[in-house]
Design a protein around this motif. Structure first.
Motif, PDB file in Angstrom:
ATOM      1  N   ALA A  14       0.805  -1.118  -0.017  1.00  0.00           N
ATOM      2  CA  ALA A  14       0.010   0.132  -0.153  1.00  0.00           C
ATOM      3  C   ALA A  14       0.953   1.267  -0.061  1.00  0.00           C
ATOM      4  O   ALA A  14       0.490   2.314  -0.489  1.00  0.00           O
ATOM      5  N   ARG A  19      -2.762   3.028  -6.388  1.00  0.00           N
ATOM      6  CA  ARG A  19      -4.036   2.262  -6.532  1.00  0.00           C
ATOM      7  C   ARG A  19      -4.964   3.383  -7.187  1.00  0.00           C
ATOM      8  O   ARG A  19      -6.192   2.963  -7.595  1.00  0.00           O
ATOM      9  N   ARG A  34      -9.042  -0.087  -3.597  1.00  0.00           N
ATOM     10  CA  ARG A  34      -8.388   1.513  -3.204  1.00  0.00           C
ATOM     11  C   ARG A  34      -8.670   1.526  -1.621  1.00  0.00           C
ATOM     12  O   ARG A  34      -7.646   2.218  -0.913  1.00  0.00           O
ATOM     13  N   GLY A  38      -5.273  -3.235   1.384  1.00  0.00           N
ATOM     14  CA  GLY A  38      -4.060  -3.167   2.348  1.00  0.00           C
ATOM     15  C   GLY A  38      -4.639  -3.740   3.726  1.00  0.00           C
ATOM     16  O   GLY A  38      -3.881  -4.247   4.325  1.00  0.00           O
TER      17      GLY A  38
END
Length: 174
Positions: A14, A19, A34, A38
Motif C-alpha cells: 500500500a 492504486r 482502493r 491493504g
C-alpha cells in the motif's frame, strides 16, 4: 514474477503501489483495491498481488488469494469418488481478479490467472482445487475458457483441480 522487461506481478504494498488511478469498471473491485486490499493484507485474510509495468507504480491489474474450504457435497460426484471421505476439503480461493479498463483485451487477465495458479501450485499448503466466485456471466466465461468447472448447484462458483493445474505447468505431472 517479472516477465521480460515488461509487466511484473508482486505482492501488494500500500505504501509503494499507486492504486488511485485503477478503474476496471466494476465498482466493488475498484473500491476493494482502493480501500480494503491493504487492510486484508495486514490482517492476513487475503494476499493481494498486483500487476505493474515498472518503473511505474500504477496498478494495471490485481488478484487475491486466500485459503478456504469446500464441502465434498458441493463437488461433482464423479470428482468426489476419487477423494478421501472427508466432508470438508481444503481449497484456495481466488477471491478477486481485475484488469484496469485501459488494459483490457491485452491478455493481462490470463497473465494474472496463470500467475495465481502457479503461485499456489508452488505453495506447501494442501489444496484440492482453486475456487472462484464469478461476479457475472462474462467472468464465468473467462474462467470456463481456462477450463474451470462450475459447481453443480452454484453456477457462478467454479473450480479447477490442483492436479489439472499441475499438468498445466508440467504435462508429465500426474
Amino acid at each position: 514474477m517479472t516477465i521480460g522487461a515488461g509487466p511484473a506481478i508482486e505482492i501488494f504494498d500500500a505504501g509503494r503501489h499507486d492504486r488511485s488511478r485503477f478503474a476496471c469498471g466494476v465498482d466493488a473491485l475498484d473500491r476493494y483495491l482502493r480501500s480494503q486490499a491493504g487492510q486484508d493484507a495486514r490482517r492476513r485474510v487475503a494476499a493481494p498481488f498486483v500487476l505493474l509495468e515498472p518503473p511505474e507504480p500504477a496498478i494495471l491489474g490485481f488478484y487475491t488469494l486466500a485459503n478456504t474450504s469446500i464441502r465434498a457435497a458441493e463437488l461433482p460426484p464423479a470428482f468426489v469418488k476419487k477423494l478421501p471421505r472427508y466432508p470438508i476439503l481444503p481449497a484456495t480461493l481466488l477471491g478477486r481478479l481485475a484488469v484496469d479498463a485501459s488494459r483490457r483485451g491485452q491478455g493481462f487477465g490470463t497473465l494474472l490467472l496463470l500467475d495465481a495458479l502457479r503461485r499456489y501450485l508452488r505453495s506447501e499448503t494442501a489444496s484440492l482445487a482453486v475456487v472462484v466466485d464469478a461476479k457475472d456471466e462474462a467472468a464465468v466465461a473467462f474462467y470456463e475458457g481456462h477450463d474451470f468447472l462450475r459447481l453443480p448447484d452454484q453456477p457462478r462458483r467454479l473450480f479447477k483441480p490442483m492436479a489439472e493445474i499441475a499438468m498445466l505447468f508440467d504435462p508429465t505431472a500426474s
